[in-house]
Enzyme design. Structure first.
Site: not given
Length: 409
Positions: A381-384, A204
């Site tokens: 990376d939208h997770r981090i 994502p």
């Protein structure tokens, strides 16, 4: 009997292709002998032997790919083994044998290889010969042991005219069908690219675009190039962008990070800033790494990127040249692209896509002023990485590009 296995030459390597065997059944093998060339994720590497003996059987012929750890040949070491009847030995993992230096032709060239015998030549020479339509048989190599090196081809380039038929690369199988068109099967490099892009597509991400007025940056570049020796590599706009990105990452270390799925998910913040440079090579897209550019001079970055680009063009990049990247810069500005969105190079957390420098008119205090502006897009990376952090990074990057004297510190 010893089983020789397909080695693992990088963390991302799951399979390798046998590009060429340098030993054949019945040949004696000693430790350190060149056994074969393996095409890995992005590089063509020469591999040595660990054990002495006689090569009895080749299990994987040239051009075929197998998984890491698969037996590719059998070596008779003269030892009678109990159960199990065969033991496995790796081929020096992650070690590329340096190409032999070119020997002087004045010393007398060894005779050409007899008909029917494999011609000794470096991988680069084989590729160039195929591209130019040059037959290696009959050429007397001036390298060690009569090996044909690149210099041996320079005086016989005209020989390509004797081979008018098109030469199909050995690593691609072409099937012609009038209904479906030409079908070219993936080689090992393209398969790896496809697999990694599929992996990246599952991440994502978000994108954010910004731009900088680069008049002063281009003036600084011109001054640096005018003041250096002619033999010194010229500084490119991309070299300056790499330096600015490295300093911006130092200011925002949370962006110099990777995602880890361990323990339900974690952010790995890397202590070193190592920036990958996306390079379009003959074998496909490769990403060699400039290590610690935040600590280097701009001319040092320029020299380092030129070496990596030359190795990429000649397919001489080693595993170490492409390892440990923490961030990537991809520049299509030289191709006239205004802006684009790049795909993350996993497991890195972000990539910067750089467009071309273009002239634009700006209204300043009621007057029309001409400026040169460059756009760039961050994919993260939208997770981090959150949008606000990405925006702060782009703000710092813009300041550095618009105040380029800060890049000299």
């Amino acid at each position: 009997m010893i089983d020789i296995l397909m080695p693992r030459l990088s963390d991302t390597m799951t399979e390798g292709a046998v590009a060429a065997w340098h030993k054949h059944p019945g040949d004696a093998v000693t430790p350190g002998d060149l056994l074969l060339e393996v095409e890995t994720d992005k590089a063509l590497m020469e591999q040595e032997a660990y054990d002495a003996g006689v090569l009895r059987e080749i299990l994987v012929p040239e051009g075929e790919s197998v998984a890491v750890g698969t037996p590719i040949a059998r070596l008779d070491d003269g030892v009678t083994h109990d159960a199990p009847p065969a033991r496995a030995t790796p081929i020096m993992d992650a070690v590329a044998v340096a190409m032999p230096p070119h020997a002087s032709a004045d010393a007398g060239a060894p005779p050409a290889a007899p008909a029917g015998q494999r011609v000794p030549a470096t991988p680069l020479v084989r590729r160039i010969a195929k591209e130019r339509g040059i037959a290696l048989t009959g050429i007397s190599g001036t390298g060690p042991g009569g090996r044909i090196v690149r210099a041996d081809l320079e005086d016989i380039t005209a020989a390509a005219e004797e081979f008018p038929a098109p030469v199909v690369p050995s690593d691609a199988t072409v099937a012609r069908d009038s209904a479906e068109g030409e079908r070219i099967r993936f080689d090992a490099t393209r398969r790896t690219i496809a697999a990694r892009m599929t992996e990246a597509a599952a991440i994502p991400t978000f994108t954010a675009t910004s731009s900088a007025v680069v008049d002063e940056l281009l003036t600084l570049r011109a001054r640096i190039n005018d003041s250096t020796e002619p033999s010194t590599p010229r500084v490119s706009v991309n070299d300056l962008v790499v330096k600015a990105a490295a300093l911006a990452l130092r200011a925002h270390p949370e962006l110099n990070a990777s995602y880890s799925p361990d323990e339900g998910g974690a952010v790995v913040i890397h202590p070193a800033v190592n920036i990958g440079i996306a390079v379009a090579a003959a074998a496909g897209l490769v990403v060699p790494v400039v290590r610690a550019p935040d600590t280097m001079t701009i001319t040092g970055i320029a020299a380092g990127t030129r070496v990596l680009a030359e190795r990429a063009a000649e397919r001489r990049l080693g595993v170490a040249d492409m390892a440990d990247g923490t961030f990537t810069v991809s520049n299509l500005g030289m191709h006239g692209v205004d802006s684009f969105t790049a795909i993350i190079n996993p497991p890195q957390g972000a990539i910067l896509a750089v467009g071309r420098t273009r002239e634009e008119l700006t209204l300043v205090d009621g007057a029309v002023v001409a400026h040169r502006r460059m756009s760039y897009t961050l994919t993260a990376d939208h997770r981090i990485i959150d949008g606000a952090l990405g925006a702060r990074f782009l703000g710092t990057l813009t300041q550095l590009l618009e105040e380029p004297l800060r890049l000299l510190t």
